[in-house]
Design a protein around this motif. Structure first.
Motif, short mmCIF file in Angstrom:
data_model
loop_
_atom_site.label_atom_id
_atom_site.label_comp_id
_atom_site.label_asym_id
_atom_site.label_seq_id
_atom_site.Cartn_x
_atom_site.Cartn_y
_atom_site.Cartn_z
N UNK A 1 0.82 -1.21 0.00
CA UNK A 1 0.00 0.00 0.00
C UNK A 1 0.86 1.27 0.00
N UNK A 2 1.86 1.30 0.83
CA UNK A 2 2.67 2.52 0.93
C UNK A 2 3.53 2.72 -0.30
N UNK A 3 4.10 1.65 -0.83
CA UNK A 3 5.02 1.78 -1.96
C UNK A 3 4.30 2.00 -3.29
N UNK A 4 3.04 1.58 -3.39
CA UNK A 4 2.32 1.79 -4.64
C UNK A 4 2.04 3.27 -4.88
N UNK A 5 1.79 4.01 -3.81
CA UNK A 5 1.62 5.46 -3.96
C UNK A 5 2.92 6.07 -4.50
N UNK A 6 4.05 5.62 -3.97
CA UNK A 6 5.35 6.11 -4.44
C UNK A 6 5.60 5.68 -5.88
N UNK A 7 5.19 4.47 -6.23
CA UNK A 7 5.36 3.98 -7.61
C UNK A 7 4.60 4.87 -8.59
N UNK A 8 3.34 5.15 -8.28
CA UNK A 8 2.54 6.00 -9.17
C UNK A 8 3.15 7.39 -9.31
N UNK A 9 3.69 7.90 -8.21
CA UNK A 9 4.33 9.22 -8.25
C UNK A 9 5.55 9.21 -9.17
N UNK A 10 6.39 8.19 -9.06
CA UNK A 10 7.61 8.14 -9.87
C UNK A 10 7.29 8.01 -11.35
N UNK A 11 6.22 7.31 -11.68
CA UNK A 11 5.87 7.13 -13.09
C UNK A 11 5.25 8.40 -13.68
N UNK A 12 4.58 9.17 -12.83
CA UNK A 12 4.05 10.46 -13.29
C UNK A 12 5.19 11.45 -13.54
N UNK A 13 6.10 11.55 -12.58
CA UNK A 13 7.21 12.48 -12.76
C UNK A 13 8.16 12.01 -13.85
N UNK A 14 8.30 10.69 -13.99
CA UNK A 14 9.16 10.13 -15.03
C UNK A 14 8.51 10.07 -16.40
#
Length: 288
Positions: A161-174
């Motif tokens: 749960x915690x890391x999926x939010x970070x994953x979505x963030x990195x793919x948006x910025x990337x």
């Protein structure tokens, strides 16, 4: 009454995307077409904000778990039912919106271009990626319900749960074009998963419970096949000059590595979970 009929009928014939854009403009006050994900400007678009949210999540769930040790479980049955029904419908709605936006891209592109071409990281999809990203913070309530009901808190659950939010963030910025593959598959799984949780709140037993985990594992296998393919192209074109006749894949190298690494860890953890929960040890004595 008759004068209202054409308006009513035209509303019925609106596409899901048109309905979404109408709702977005009423809620936000600006047309959906004007949305741009701007790091540091768009809400929850900075690494610091994401980090704070993840730390706050861990403090709340583990602090809450400590506080609940000497207390009776709090069921919140009606609220839990509404929560799961909402996430079932939200996941289905986003799945339909992605399908509508992706259908012409997939139809008019080669498979490689549909996951690699910069032109296929479209503005409407960027907005949907952002909305999907925001839902990951709402989904953190899943864990809060577990804590209040004094259910077992698996590492897989809070890590995922915690890391999926970070994953979505990195793919948006990337700005990774391939983002739609794991997102669409995940939304499909979530429709089934949250529907199961909704049924479970009414103590309805279903025979297909374990196949949700099978779907999750299958999802990650497909995700990784596609993402490692994109990573191979990115490295071949940018780093090693091995694919001079091949066009690059849109997206930052850091986002690609992070996505591949995190989803690989998810696959291993979900396989481990499946064998732990659904594979019973043999009752036969071991041969000497």
């Amino acid at each position: 009454m008759s004068s209202l009929l054409p308006t009513y009928m035209s509303t019925l014939t609106l596409s899901p995307q048109a309905l979404f854009e109408t709702g977005y403009e009423k809620l936000v006050g600006t047309p959906a077409s004007q949305f741009r994900f701007t790091p540091g400007v768009t809400p929850l678009s900075s690494g610091r904000e994401v980090g704070v949210m993840c730390v706050l999540y861990l403090v709340v769930i583990f602090g809450g778990q400590h506080l609940m040790r000497s207390r009776k479980p709090i069921q919140l049955s009606l609220l839990f039912q509404v929560h799961n029904a909402f996430l079932t419908l939200l996941s289905l709605g986003l799945f339909v919106l992605f399908a509508q936006n992706l259908a012409p891209i997939i139809y008019n592109s080669t498979m490689k271009d549909s996951i690699c071409a910069a032109s296929n990281f479209t503005q409407p999809l960027e907005l949907l990626y952002y909305v999907n990203y925001l839902t990951k913070y709402y989904e953190l309530l899943d864990t809060c319900f577990l804590v209040l009901r004094k259910k077992n808190l698996e590492f897989l659950h809070w890590y995922h749960h915690s890391m999926t939010a970070l994953l979505c963030y990195t793919q948006l910025t990337g700005r990774t074009t391939v983002s739609w593959v794991p997102i669409v598959l995940n939304l499909g799984v979530h429709v089934v998963m949250y529907y199961y949780y909704f049924l479970a709140t009414f103590n309805i037993k279903v025979w297909w419970k374990k196949y949700i985990t099978v779907m999750q594992i299958t999802q990650f296998v497909i995700d990784l096949a596609v993402i490692y393919y994109c990573l191979f192209i990115i490295l071949g074109v940018r780093q090693f000059d091995m694919l001079s006749n091949t066009s690059d894949c849109q997206g930052s190298l850091g986002a690609a590595f992070f996505g591949a690494g995190l989803l690989s860890s998810y696959l291993l953890l979900f396989i481990q979970f499946f064998f732990k929960v659904y594979t019973k040890p043999s009752d036969k004595p071991k041969s000497q």
